[in-house]
Design a protein around this motif. Sequence first.
Motif, PDB file in Angstrom:
ATOM      1  N   ASP A 160       0.827  -1.210   0.000  1.00  0.00           N
ATOM      2  CA  ASP A 160       0.000   0.000   0.000  1.00  0.00           C
ATOM      3  C   ASP A 160       0.859   1.258   0.000  1.00  0.00           C
ATOM      4  O   ASP A 160       2.008   1.239   0.440  1.00  0.00           O
ATOM      5  CB  ASP A 160      -0.897   0.032   1.245  1.00  0.00           C
ATOM      6  N   PHE A 161       0.269   2.361  -0.462  1.00  0.00           N
ATOM      7  CA  PHE A 161       0.917   3.662  -0.311  1.00  0.00           C
ATOM      8  C   PHE A 161       1.052   3.961   1.181  1.00  0.00           C
ATOM      9  O   PHE A 161       0.139   3.675   1.952  1.00  0.00           O
ATOM     10  CB  PHE A 161       0.069   4.754  -0.970  1.00  0.00           C
ATOM     11  N   PRO A 162       2.174   4.555   1.599  1.00  0.00           N
ATOM     12  CA  PRO A 162       2.315   4.878   3.022  1.00  0.00           C
ATOM     13  C   PRO A 162       1.309   5.950   3.449  1.00  0.00           C
ATOM     14  O   PRO A 162       0.872   6.760   2.624  1.00  0.00           O
ATOM     15  CB  PRO A 162       3.756   5.407   3.129  1.00  0.00           C
ATOM     16  N   ALA A 163       0.969   5.940   4.734  1.00  0.00           N
ATOM     17  CA  ALA A 163      -0.037   6.877   5.257  1.00  0.00           C
ATOM     18  C   ALA A 163       0.317   8.330   4.921  1.00  0.00           C
ATOM     19  O   ALA A 163      -0.563   9.124   4.585  1.00  0.00           O
ATOM     20  CB  ALA A 163      -0.168   6.695   6.763  1.00  0.00           C
ATOM     21  N   LYS A 164       1.621   8.659   4.966  1.00  0.00           N
ATOM     22  CA  LYS A 164       2.031  10.053   4.745  1.00  0.00           C
ATOM     23  C   LYS A 164       1.763  10.545   3.319  1.00  0.00           C
ATOM     24  O   LYS A 164       1.745  11.751   3.071  1.00  0.00           O
ATOM     25  CB  LYS A 164       3.491  10.261   5.128  1.00  0.00           C
ATOM     26  N   SER A 165       1.572   9.610   2.388  1.00  0.00           N
ATOM     27  CA  SER A 165       1.335  10.066   1.005  1.00  0.00           C
ATOM     28  C   SER A 165      -0.137   9.949   0.592  1.00  0.00           C
ATOM     29  O   SER A 165      -0.475  10.146  -0.568  1.00  0.00           O
ATOM     30  CB  SER A 165       2.221   9.299   0.027  1.00  0.00           C
ATOM     31  N   ARG A 166      -1.022   9.673   1.544  1.00  0.00           N
ATOM     32  CA  ARG A 166      -2.448   9.490   1.194  1.00  0.00           C
ATOM     33  C   ARG A 166      -3.074  10.746   0.586  1.00  0.00           C
ATOM     34  O   ARG A 166      -3.870  10.663  -0.341  1.00  0.00           O
ATOM     35  CB  ARG A 166      -3.258   9.066   2.435  1.00  0.00           C
ATOM     36  N   VAL A 167      -2.714  11.918   1.155  1.00  0.00           N
ATOM     37  CA  VAL A 167      -3.293  13.165   0.632  1.00  0.00           C
ATOM     38  C   VAL A 167      -2.834  13.379  -0.806  1.00  0.00           C
ATOM     39  O   VAL A 167      -3.639  13.670  -1.700  1.00  0.00           O
ATOM     40  CB  VAL A 167      -2.913  14.374   1.523  1.00  0.00           C
ATOM     41  N   ASP A 168      -1.517  13.210  -1.045  1.00  0.00           N
ATOM     42  CA  ASP A 168      -0.982  13.346  -2.409  1.00  0.00           C
ATOM     43  C   ASP A 168      -1.637  12.345  -3.361  1.00  0.00           C
ATOM     44  O   ASP A 168      -1.903  12.660  -4.524  1.00  0.00           O
ATOM     45  CB  ASP A 168       0.537  13.118  -2.426  1.00  0.00           C
ATOM     46  N   LEU A 169      -1.889  11.149  -2.853  1.00  0.00           N
ATOM     47  CA  LEU A 169      -2.522  10.109  -3.676  1.00  0.00           C
ATOM     48  C   LEU A 169      -3.906  10.560  -4.136  1.00  0.00           C
ATOM     49  O   LEU A 169      -4.236  10.461  -5.320  1.00  0.00           O
ATOM     50  CB  LEU A 169      -2.613   8.799  -2.889  1.00  0.00           C
TER      51      LEU A 169
END
Length: 198
Positions: A160-169
């Motif tokens: 999964d994408f890391p939590a810190k990049s969720r907004v960017d995702l």
Amino acid sequence: MDNATWLIVGLGNPGAKYARNRHNVGHMVVQAAASQEKASFSRHKAGAQVATVRLGMLPGGRPGPAVHLAYLDSYMNVSGKPVAALMNFYKIDPAHLLVIHDEMDIDEHLLRLKQGGGEGGHNGLKSISQALGTKDYCRLRFGVGRPPGRMDPADYVLSDFPAKSRVDLEITINEAVEVITQIVSNGFAQAQQDLHTR
């Protein structure tokens, strides 16, 4: 501007286990596009989930072209057969097939458009090219970047994408939906020029 129907396929693997993996960005984008249009997916005999929408605007304010948004019930490495079946069913020319996929050769959260050319080791694209007998279809490449250190590329894309990049995702997914709308409204070449000169 050609008022042609498009088939837009988001690549990924089926099931909740894979839903938020980097390899599943294609699924995420077509699901977001359908959601924005308040459209729901239904099962297609080709082995896919399909939602048909109209995107963008034509001159004079008329609704834009019909677009079949799809994600497949099969695993990534056997994407070709259901994609070929959908194209056959909807009578879509390869020039109006857009495949959305993860791309390790592009920095994370960058989008690039490409028509034809190699598959860069991507098994989903290889399967599609083989089934269609051509590489001359359109791709929306969703950058996921390179794995850190010596991490296996397969493990990287299946995590999964890391939590810190969720907004960017979320931002990049919405940008990808915008790019799709531009493609069907203004044509692939114009959308590609606009995206790559941003």
